[in-house]
Design a protein around this motif. Structure first.
Motif, PDB file in Angstrom:
ATOM      1  N   MET A   1       0.842  -1.189   0.000  1.00  0.00           N
ATOM      2  CA  MET A   1       0.000   0.000   0.000  1.00  0.00           C
ATOM      3  C   MET A   1       0.879   1.241   0.000  1.00  0.00           C
ATOM      4  N   ASN A   2       0.603   2.120  -0.926  1.00  0.00           N
ATOM      5  CA  ASN A   2       1.371   3.359  -1.064  1.00  0.00           C
ATOM      6  C   ASN A   2       0.605   4.488  -0.382  1.00  0.00           C
ATOM      7  N   ILE A   3       1.106   4.924   0.773  1.00  0.00           N
ATOM      8  CA  ILE A   3       0.460   5.995   1.536  1.00  0.00           C
ATOM      9  C   ILE A   3       1.239   7.290   1.327  1.00  0.00           C
ATOM     10  N   VAL A   4       0.547   8.339   0.954  1.00  0.00           N
ATOM     11  CA  VAL A   4       1.170   9.652   0.786  1.00  0.00           C
ATOM     12  C   VAL A   4       0.573  10.598   1.815  1.00  0.00           C
ATOM     13  N   LEU A  49      -0.587   2.864  10.282  1.00  0.00           N
ATOM     14  CA  LEU A  49      -1.167   1.986   9.265  1.00  0.00           C
ATOM     15  C   LEU A  49      -0.090   1.097   8.653  1.00  0.00           C
ATOM     16  N   LYS A  50       1.077   1.674   8.430  1.00  0.00           N
ATOM     17  CA  LYS A  50       2.186   0.884   7.894  1.00  0.00           C
ATOM     18  C   LYS A  50       2.565  -0.222   8.867  1.00  0.00           C
ATOM     19  N   GLU A  51       2.664   0.092  10.132  1.00  0.00           N
ATOM     20  CA  GLU A  51       3.030  -0.895  11.146  1.00  0.00           C
ATOM     21  C   GLU A  51       1.956  -1.974  11.275  1.00  0.00           C
ATOM     22  N   ALA A  52       0.687  -1.575  11.144  1.00  0.00           N
ATOM     23  CA  ALA A  52      -0.415  -2.535  11.254  1.00  0.00           C
ATOM     24  C   ALA A  52      -0.426  -3.530  10.106  1.00  0.00           C
ATOM     25  N   HIS A  53       0.181  -3.132   8.991  1.00  0.00           N
ATOM     26  CA  HIS A  53       0.225  -4.015   7.821  1.00  0.00           C
ATOM     27  C   HIS A  53       1.590  -4.684   7.667  1.00  0.00           C
ATOM     28  N   GLY A  54       2.275  -4.812   8.790  1.00  0.00           N
ATOM     29  CA  GLY A  54       3.533  -5.550   8.783  1.00  0.00           C
ATOM     30  C   GLY A  54       4.644  -4.887   8.015  1.00  0.00           C
ATOM     31  N   GLY A  55       4.574  -3.580   7.870  1.00  0.00           N
ATOM     32  CA  GLY A  55       5.638  -2.874   7.161  1.00  0.00           C
ATOM     33  C   GLY A  55       5.576  -3.005   5.655  1.00  0.00           C
ATOM     34  N   GLU A  56       4.474  -3.595   5.136  1.00  0.00           N
ATOM     35  CA  GLU A  56       4.364  -3.775   3.687  1.00  0.00           C
ATOM     36  C   GLU A  56       4.054  -2.472   2.967  1.00  0.00           C
ATOM     37  N   SER A 152      -8.449  -2.525   5.458  1.00  0.00           N
ATOM     38  CA  SER A 152      -8.398  -3.981   5.299  1.00  0.00           C
ATOM     39  C   SER A 152      -8.488  -4.295   3.821  1.00  0.00           C
ATOM     40  N   GLY A 153      -7.373  -4.752   3.249  1.00  0.00           N
ATOM     41  CA  GLY A 153      -7.355  -5.002   1.814  1.00  0.00           C
ATOM     42  C   GLY A 153      -7.536  -3.703   1.056  1.00  0.00           C
ATOM     43  N   THR A 154      -8.582  -3.657   0.231  1.00  0.00           N
ATOM     44  CA  THR A 154      -8.871  -2.431  -0.519  1.00  0.00           C
ATOM     45  C   THR A 154      -9.999  -1.631   0.118  1.00  0.00           C
ATOM     46  N   SER A 155     -10.413  -2.026   1.316  1.00  0.00           N
ATOM     47  CA  SER A 155     -11.493  -1.326   2.008  1.00  0.00           C
ATOM     48  C   SER A 155     -10.938  -0.423   3.103  1.00  0.00           C
ATOM     49  N   ILE A 156     -11.555   0.728   3.273  1.00  0.00           N
ATOM     50  CA  ILE A 156     -11.154   1.661   4.324  1.00  0.00           C
ATOM     51  C   ILE A 156     -12.407   2.122   5.058  1.00  0.00           C
ATOM     52  N   ALA A 157     -12.318   2.192   6.373  1.00  0.00           N
ATOM     53  CA  ALA A 157     -13.437   2.653   7.200  1.00  0.00           C
ATOM     54  C   ALA A 157     -12.909   3.673   8.204  1.00  0.00           C
ATOM     55  N   VAL A 158     -13.660   4.735   8.422  1.00  0.00           N
ATOM     56  CA  VAL A 158     -13.256   5.749   9.398  1.00  0.00           C
ATOM     57  C   VAL A 158     -14.439   6.097  10.284  1.00  0.00           C
TER      58      VAL A 158
END
Length: 261
Positions: A1-4, A49-56, A152-158
Motif C-alpha cells: 500500500m502506497n500511503i502519501v 497503518l504501515k506498522e499494522a500491515h507488517g511494514g508492507e 483492510s485489503g482495498t477497504s477503508i473505514a473511518v
C-alpha cells in the motif's frame, strides 16, 4: 500500500505573523517555519497503518512550498516516513486553496498512491477544504474529519467526527482521508530517526515536472485574494469596574455596550 501524507510548513503560531505589503500574502520569511501541527497527526496515522500491515506499506511525504520547507520534510522523515517529494517553484507563490489542490493533485498523479492522508486544516489558512478538493480532482473517495482509520485489503473505514458523536464511513481505495487531533499522539523523532532522515530520498519537483499550467497557480491563478489589510491597533487600557454595591449592574451595562449580552 502506497500511503502519501501531505504536510505543510507554516509560521510558528507562537510568533507574530504578518502579511507582505507588496502582494498581501503571508510573510513566511519573517518568522520561523514549523510543520503544521495537525499534519503531525496525519504522519503518525500513516506510520501506524504501515506498522499494522507488517511494514508492507510505504509512507511518502509530499509538501508544496519554498526551499526552507525541507525542514518540515526532514521532521516527517525523522518520525519514520520512508521518502519525500518536495514540490517547489516560484510560480506557486500566492496559490490559494483551489490552485493548491490543483498543484498537489498533479503531483499525486505523478507519484501514485493508494491512500492520501492530511491533517484536517492548516494553522495559517484554516480553510479545512484541501482534502475534499483533492479527492474531487483525483476522482476518489473522501473521508474527512477522521478520529479512527482502519484499512483492510482495498477497504477503508473511518469514524468521522460530528457534532453529535461520529459517523462510520466506508469506501474503497484509493481514497483521501483527513484526520483530527483526537486520532493519536504523534511520536517524537528519536536520535536514530533524525540521523536516518538525512539519508532518506527527497525528490524535488518543479511546476513543469508535473505538468502544472503556470497560469492556474500562484497569484495569477488564485480565485481569492486579500483586497486590503491593516495592522491591528495596540490594545487599549481595560475598563475597571469598582463594586460599590452596584458592580453587577455596571458589569452588565458594559457587556451590553460591547454587544456580548
Amino acid at each position: 500500500m502506497n500511503i502519501v501524507v501531505c504536510v505543510k510548513q507554516v509560521p510558528d503560531t507562537a510568533t507574530e505573523r504578518k502579511l507582505r505589503s507588496d502582494d498581501k500574502t503571508l510573510d513566511r520569511d519573517a518568522v520561523d517555519g514549523v510543520i503544521n501541527e495537525l499534519d503531525e497527526y496525519a504522519v503518525e496515522e500513516a506510520l501506524k497503518l504501515k506498522e499494522a500491515h507488517g511494514g508492507e506499506a510505504t509512507v511518502t511525504v509530499l509538501t508544496m512550498g519554498p526551499a526552507k520547507a525541507t525542514e518540515t520534510i526532514r521532521k516527517a522523515l525523522a518520525m519514520g516516513a520512508d521518502k519525500a517529494v518536495h514540490l517547489t517553484d516560484d510560480a506557486l507563490h500566492g496559490s490559494d486553496a483551489l490552485s493548491t489542490s490543483y498543484a498537489m493533485a498533479q503531483a499525486l498523479g505523478r507519484i501514485g498512491f493508494d491512500l492520501v492522508v492530511l491533517g484536517s486544516e492548516s494553522t495559517d489558512a484554516r480553510t479545512g477544504v484541501l482534502a475534499a478538493m483533492l479527492a474531487e480532482r483525483l476522482g476518489v473517495a473522501q473521508l474527512t474529519q477522521a478520529k479512527k482509520v482502519e484499512v483492510s485489503g482495498t477497504s477503508i473505514a473511518v469514524e468521522r467526527v460530528t457534532e453529535y458523536g461520529y459517523d462510520k464511513v466506508e469506501a474503497t481505495l484509493p481514497a483521501v482521508v483527513s484526520v483530527v487531533e483526537k486520532i493519536n499522539e504523534p511520536r517524537y523523532p528519536s536520535f536514530k530517526g533524525i540521523m536516518a532522515a538525512k539519508k532518506k530520498p527527497v525528490e524535488t519537483l518543479s511546476v513543469a515536472d508535473v505538468g502544472i499550467a503556470a497560469d492556474q497557480v500562484g497569484l495569477a491563478g488564485a480565485w481569492s485574494e486579500v483586497a486590503e489589510f491593516a495592522v491591528a491597533p495596540p490594545r487599549g487600557a481595560g475598563t475597571i469596574v469598582k463594586d460599590d454595591g452596584d458592580g453587577g449592574t455596571k458589569t452588565a451595562d458594559f457587556l451590553v455596550t460591547k454587544k456580548f449580552i
